[in-house]
Structure formats: structure tokens, C-alpha cells
Design a protein around this motif. Structure first.
Motif, PDB file in Angstrom:
ATOM      1  N   UNK A  26       0.892  -1.314   0.083  1.00 25.45           N
ATOM      2  CA  UNK A  26       0.109  -0.034  -0.126  1.00 25.45           C
ATOM      3  C   UNK A  26       0.872   1.263   0.009  1.00 25.45           C
ATOM      4  N   UNK A  27       0.473   2.325  -0.704  1.00 21.07           N
ATOM      5  CA  UNK A  27       1.142   3.565  -0.994  1.00 21.07           C
ATOM      6  C   UNK A  27       0.208   4.787  -0.774  1.00 21.07           C
ATOM      7  N   UNK A  28       0.460   5.784  -0.861  1.00 22.09           N
ATOM      8  CA  UNK A  28      -0.403   6.734  -0.876  1.00 22.09           C
ATOM      9  C   UNK A  28      -0.510   7.834  -2.067  1.00 22.09           C
ATOM     10  N   UNK A  29      -1.815   8.040  -2.391  1.00 25.51           N
ATOM     11  CA  UNK A  29      -2.105   8.765  -3.675  1.00 25.51           C
ATOM     12  C   UNK A  29      -2.648  10.133  -3.275  1.00 25.51           C
ATOM     13  N   UNK A  30      -2.271  11.099  -3.813  1.00 22.56           N
ATOM     14  CA  UNK A  30      -3.003  12.555  -3.507  1.00 22.56           C
ATOM     15  C   UNK A  30      -3.679  12.843  -4.885  1.00 22.56           C
ATOM     16  N   UNK A  37      -8.689  21.517  -2.909  1.00 13.45           N
ATOM     17  CA  UNK A  37      -8.078  20.954  -1.738  1.00 13.45           C
ATOM     18  C   UNK A  37      -7.555  19.639  -2.049  1.00 13.45           C
ATOM     19  N   UNK A  38      -6.281  19.182  -1.530  1.00 12.75           N
ATOM     20  CA  UNK A  38      -5.867  17.829  -1.479  1.00 12.75           C
ATOM     21  C   UNK A  38      -6.627  16.794  -0.666  1.00 12.75           C
ATOM     22  N   UNK A  39      -6.703  15.642  -1.452  1.00 11.61           N
ATOM     23  CA  UNK A  39      -7.129  14.407  -0.774  1.00 11.61           C
ATOM     24  C   UNK A  39      -5.957  13.268  -0.755  1.00 11.61           C
TER      25      UNK A  39
END
Length: 155
Positions: A26-30, A37-39
Motif C-alpha cells: 500500500x502507498x499514498x495517492x494524492x 483541496x488535496x485528498x
């Protein structure tokens, strides 16, 4: 430029980036919300057939964000205790939803994702690796389409 183009342009950096993403699931997606605004959300990624693929649950907010505004940033999982073996790696670009049924079916054959799902291929605009060298230098490697990898060192 897709993943294959990046791999041809910067093979050493591409190998390191794939290894970092391959170290954890698992990684982080913006993404960008409707109001700009960012998610940030968790995500699994795949490197297959010269592409970096992003798969998502149907109707997920991140998928809806990308349909509206395809810009994204993706950061590899730093690992336990933020060890970041191999450095911190980030990929920025645009996500293009796959609507071609044959292409999506080929992906399903290889990955066997839960159905139904959204599938996006990526067009890269930047790849960055940051790491510490010899406990002395902060090293930043930056690749952008059409340019060689730039390496910056700071003490």
C-alpha cells in the motif's frame, strides 16, 4: 510519457523506484477534490507491460477526483518506522481512465482485481527520489520528461 518511456530515459532511477514501490503493498495517492483541496488515500499500484497502473474501487472518491482532474502525486510507503530503505520516492503525473474493454480485460487476466473497478494508466510528469548519502548529504534525484536526471546534493 508512460512508465516504459521513463524506464528508457532513466533506467537506474526507474529500477530503484520500482523496487521501492515493490517493497510494500500500500502507498499514498494524492488527488484534488472538487474545491481544489488535496485528498490523500491509500492505494495499490502495478507496473505491467510498460505502464504504471492505478486500480480503484468503483465510485471511490479518488477515482471521481481523477475523472474530474487527472493530476496526481503518488508516494511510496516509507516502511516500518519510516526506515525508507532505498530513499523516499514520489511520482507525479496525470491519470487516464481505461475505457478500452480489451485492455481492461488483459489487466484483469494478470492482476485478478475485485470486480467491478476503475483502472487508470499514468502519464508521468515528474519522478523524485530523496535519500541520505554517507550520513552527510541529502541527495535529490529529479526526472522530468525530455530532460536527464538531475542530482542535487546538500549537506
Amino acid at each position: 510519457m508512460n512508465w516504459a518511456d521513463f524506464t528508457s530515459a532513466a533506467p537506474g532511477l526507474a529500477k530503484t523506484v520500482e523496487e521501492r514501490f515493490g517493497a510494500f503493498r500500500h502507498h499514498v495517492l494524492a488527488t484534488l477534490r472538487r474545491d481544489g483541496s488535496p485528498r490523500t488515500t491509500g492505494l495499490e499500484v502495478r507496473f505491467l507491460r510498460g505502464e504504471l497502473w492505478l486500480g480503484m474501487m468503483p465510485g471511490s472518491l479518488k477515482a471521481l477526483d481523477l475523472r474530474r482532474d487527472p493530476r496526481f502525486a503518488l508516494q511510496a510507503n516509507p516502511g516500518p518506522d519510516s526506515a525508507m530503505g532505498g530513499g523516499d520516492v514520489r511520482i507525479s503525473g496525470r491519470a487516464v481512465e481505461v475505457v478500452d474493454t480489451a485492455l481492461k480485460a488483459a489487466y484483469v487476466e494478470e492482476v485478478e482485481p475485485p470486480q467491478p473497478f476503475h483502472l487508470f494508466r499514468t502519464e508521468l510528469t515528474e519522478v523524485v527520489r530523496t535519500y541520505v548519502e554517507d550520513d552527510t548529504y541529502l541527495v535529490v534525484e529529479v526526472w522530468r520528461p525530455g530532460a536527464p536526471v538531475r542530482t542535487l546534493r546538500r549537506t
